[in-house]
Design a protein around this motif. Structure first.
Motif, mmCIF file in Angstrom:
data_model
loop_
_atom_site.group_PDB
_atom_site.id
_atom_site.type_symbol
_atom_site.label_atom_id
_atom_site.label_comp_id
_atom_site.label_asym_id
_atom_site.label_seq_id
_atom_site.Cartn_x
_atom_site.Cartn_y
_atom_site.Cartn_z
ATOM 1 N N TRP A 23 0.832 -1.202 0.000
ATOM 2 C CA TRP A 23 0.000 0.000 0.000
ATOM 3 C C TRP A 23 0.867 1.253 0.000
ATOM 4 C CZ3 TRP A 23 -0.653 4.294 3.030
ATOM 5 C CH2 TRP A 23 -1.803 5.043 2.812
ATOM 6 N N ASN A 48 2.594 1.794 -3.511
ATOM 7 C CA ASN A 48 1.649 2.228 -4.543
ATOM 8 C C ASN A 48 1.165 3.645 -4.317
ATOM 9 O OD1 ASN A 48 0.550 0.108 -6.683
ATOM 10 N ND2 ASN A 48 1.111 -1.034 -4.843
ATOM 11 N N ARG A 49 0.850 3.983 -3.058
ATOM 12 C CA ARG A 49 0.359 5.329 -2.790
ATOM 13 C C ARG A 49 1.467 6.360 -2.967
ATOM 14 N NH1 ARG A 49 -2.891 2.275 -3.019
ATOM 15 N NH2 ARG A 49 -2.719 3.116 -5.123
ATOM 16 N N GLU A 77 1.526 6.953 -6.669
ATOM 17 C CA GLU A 77 0.326 7.681 -7.079
ATOM 18 C C GLU A 77 0.394 9.146 -6.656
ATOM 19 O OE1 GLU A 77 -4.460 7.729 -6.062
ATOM 20 O OE2 GLU A 77 -3.293 5.919 -5.658
ATOM 21 N N ASP A 136 -1.190 -1.762 -8.042
ATOM 22 C CA ASP A 136 -2.536 -2.217 -7.699
ATOM 23 C C ASP A 136 -3.552 -1.589 -8.647
ATOM 24 O OD1 ASP A 136 -2.836 0.394 -6.793
ATOM 25 O OD2 ASP A 136 -2.747 -0.136 -4.666
ATOM 26 N N ALA A 137 -4.813 -2.013 -8.507
ATOM 27 C CA ALA A 137 -5.861 -1.576 -9.429
ATOM 28 C C ALA A 137 -6.054 -0.069 -9.386
ATOM 29 C CB ALA A 137 -7.166 -2.305 -9.095
ATOM 30 N N GLN A 138 -5.946 0.514 -8.201
ATOM 31 C CA GLN A 138 -6.149 1.955 -8.073
ATOM 32 C C GLN A 138 -5.080 2.731 -8.824
ATOM 33 O OE1 GLN A 138 -7.181 3.480 -4.133
ATOM 34 N NE2 GLN A 138 -5.792 5.215 -4.429
ATOM 35 N N LEU A 139 -3.829 2.315 -8.695
ATOM 36 C CA LEU A 139 -2.744 2.999 -9.393
ATOM 37 C C LEU A 139 -2.889 2.844 -10.897
ATOM 38 C CD1 LEU A 139 -0.040 4.525 -9.250
ATOM 39 C CD2 LEU A 139 1.109 2.302 -9.114
ATOM 40 N N ARG A 164 -5.544 2.405 -12.626
ATOM 41 C CA ARG A 164 -6.693 3.151 -13.126
ATOM 42 C C ARG A 164 -6.425 4.655 -13.146
ATOM 43 N NH1 ARG A 164 -9.740 1.904 -9.441
ATOM 44 N NH2 ARG A 164 -9.989 3.837 -8.258
ATOM 45 N N ARG A 165 -5.705 5.146 -12.153
ATOM 46 C CA ARG A 165 -5.593 6.596 -11.995
ATOM 47 C C ARG A 165 -4.446 7.226 -12.784
ATOM 48 N NH1 ARG A 165 -7.247 7.870 -5.679
ATOM 49 N NH2 ARG A 165 -9.448 7.329 -5.928
ATOM 50 N N VAL A 188 -8.481 11.914 -9.101
ATOM 51 C CA VAL A 188 -8.359 12.038 -7.650
ATOM 52 C C VAL A 188 -9.604 12.739 -7.134
ATOM 53 C CG1 VAL A 188 -7.205 14.289 -7.668
ATOM 54 C CG2 VAL A 188 -6.803 12.715 -5.777
ATOM 55 N N ASP A 238 -10.251 11.478 -1.204
ATOM 56 C CA ASP A 238 -9.012 10.692 -1.233
ATOM 57 C C ASP A 238 -7.869 11.470 -0.593
ATOM 58 O OD1 ASP A 238 -10.346 8.691 -2.610
ATOM 59 O OD2 ASP A 238 -9.859 9.574 -4.564
#
Length: 513
Positions: free
Chosen positions: A304, A307-308, A311, A437-440, A442-443, A501, A505
């Motif tokens: 986490w 990835n964050r 991002e 991950d999926a969030q990264l 996608r964004r 974003v 978030d």
């Protein structure tokens, strides 16, 4: 520890430092322009500036923080303090020997780092003199890096981040009070750099005392812990300072073209702002965060955080890169075009800034990926990739310098940065240490889309405000700030529309521990 909040603390303080740095550079540009005195000073300043970036902006942390954290967790603050004192004793002896050797060998070092200066004996002599004055800064900034690493390990990020403020304030005082008293402004600036090292060391000594740690000077001993520190630290420092190493190589080649050293320096100063505020800040905070989670076997937390970090850093870096490229001419014209800095200098520096901007996301990704290795006490892998990057930078810069001059050097630095970032990310993925991950996934495309829309907004905005950008400093600076503000509003508006974003978030990013 909150990753984003801690990074914001470092980034905000670094932003203040860089704004003061811009004020300093505006004053330097007016005082020395881009002539032989400027070239000689910038080459001399490249030495301490390179070591400041390598040591003080996170690379020394790569080896020291994980080992210090282990001593802190296993034996408490007293055991950790003894380890730091042993490291200090050995480091001080090594630095004294290096400083003495460098002072004696400065003329030969100049033939390596600025070979083109040998054709101008006066410029060469100035560069040697200025370098000898500034080089002791290495001693103090390296000791400052040790102090800063201790404070970072204790979760106190502000003092280390504030140390560069002392450098800029000291140099501004040198410009205001020393330059008028000398016949050579470069000499006054060199003495200002030397004084800044002492000021920074005193500041962090006071900060350590407030944290309850006073380092005593011990007899140098190569204990097993110190040996391990230096085994990890040497490759870590080289890998962590790869951007500065590549820039130094560029300076060496640029010395063969009149004015090129100064053009690349001023462009470097612009793109180093987002790199320091975003990439370096994230890297400094991410290392102790990953070290803590790895010791707790928190693999989910490690994933986490990584990835964050990517991002969050790309959310800020990609629009910064687009903005710097779109407004390169306007930024250089407003900040530097006065006194000895001409319109031709503006055009050349703006071109270099555009090329560097293309590599800005890569420069930041390097800082974000490296802690993934350093937290696992692996400094050799980043070193191998750094060596490949340096070789590519040298080859590309030399090949492109012949037809394109200084622009080829900037291109070589950018290409090398993307290669290094790609290798680091690929290896982490192969080792199972990082998977987007999926969030990264996608964004990131949505961030790119929003940044593209922002770039179009800046294009039309710059055309509309062009008359005001040619006015005096106050009006042109206000117009530039309006353009930057317009770009920021457009980007975050587009982020909301596309879903790159959400405000929620950002709130959660500042509250999650």
């Amino acid at each position: 520890m909150n990753l984003v909040r801690s990074a914001a603390t470092i980034g905000g303080t670094t932003l203040l430092s860089r704004l003061l740095g811009f004020l300093r550079d505006v004053m330097v540009a007016a005082a020395v322009g881009t002539g032989p005195v400027a070239d000689a000073f910038f080459v001399a300043f490249r030495f301490p500036n390179m070591f400041r970036s390598i040591f003080a902006e996170g690379a020394f942390n790569s080896a020291f923080v994980p080992l210090f954290a282990k001593r802190l967790e296993g034996g408490g603050k007293e055991a950790a303090r003894r380890f730091a004192e042993d490291a200090l004793a050995v480091l001080l002896v090594a630095l004294l020997l290096i400083t003495i050797a460098a002072e004696l060998a400065t003329p030969w070092l100049m033939l390596i780092f600025a070979p083109g200066f040998s054709e101008d004996p006066q410029k060469f002599d100035w560069a040697v003199e200025f370098t000898r004055i500034t080089f002791p800064y290495l001693l103090f900034i390296s000791l400052t890096a040790l102090q800063s690493a201790i404070l970072n390990s204790l979760g106190r990020f502000f003092p280390g981040a504030a140390a560069p403020v002392m450098l800029n304030v000291t140099l501004i005082f040198a410009i205001l009070f020393l330059v008028p008293l000398t016949d050579n402004p470069g000499r006054a600036l060199a003495w200002g750099v030397a004084a800044a090292g002492v000021v920074q060391f005193v500041w962090l000594s006071f900060s350590l005392w407030r944290a309850g740690i006073v380092l005593r000077l011990r007899r140098p001993r190569l204990t097993p812990e110190v040996r391990r520190l230096f085994r990890l630290g040497v490759p870590g420092v080289i890998a962590g300072g790869i951007t500065q190493v590549n820039l130094t190589i560029g300076t060496m080649i640029a010395s063969l073209q009149a004015g090129a050293v100064s053009w690349l320096y001023y462009a470097d100063r612009i793109y180093q702002l987002p790199l320091a505020v975003i990439g370096i800040a994230i890297g400094i905070v991410l290392l102790p965060e990953l070290s803590r989670r790895l010791r707790a076997n928190d693999t989910e937390g490690v994933a986490w955080s990584q990835n964050r970090a990517i991002e969050f850093s790309m959310l800020l870096t990609i629009p910064a890169a687009v903005g710097a490229a779109m407004l390169s001419f306007e930024i250089i014209r407003v900040l530097f075009e006065r006194g000895a800095f001409t319109r031709a200098d503006t055009e050349a520096t703006a071109l270099a800034l555009i090329i560097y901007s293309a590599g800005l996301p890569a420069f930041v990704l390097i800082k974000v990926f490296q802690p993934g290795f350093f937290a696992r006490e692996d400094t050799k892998t980043p070193l191998r990739f750094a060596a490949i990057s340096i070789a590519v930078n040298i080859a590309t810069s030399i090949v492109l310098f012949v037809p394109f001059g200084f622009a080829g050097i900037a291109t070589g630095t950018t290409v090398a940065a993307w290669l290094n970032a790609g290798q680091l990310g690929w290896r982490l993925n192969r080792q199972g240490a990082f998977t987007p991950d999926a969030q990264l996934a996608r964004r990131l495309p949505l961030i790119l889309l929003a940044a593209g829309g922002m770039g179009a907004t800046l294009w039309f905005g710059a055309a509309a405000l062009s008359p005001y950008l040619d006015e005096g400093l106050a009006i042109s600076l206000a117009a530039l700030m309006v353009l930057i503000g317009l770009g920021a509003v457009a980007f975050f508006f587009l982020c909301q529309i596309t879903g790159a974003v959400r405000l929620g978030d950002l709130r959660r990013a500042f509250t999650r521990g």
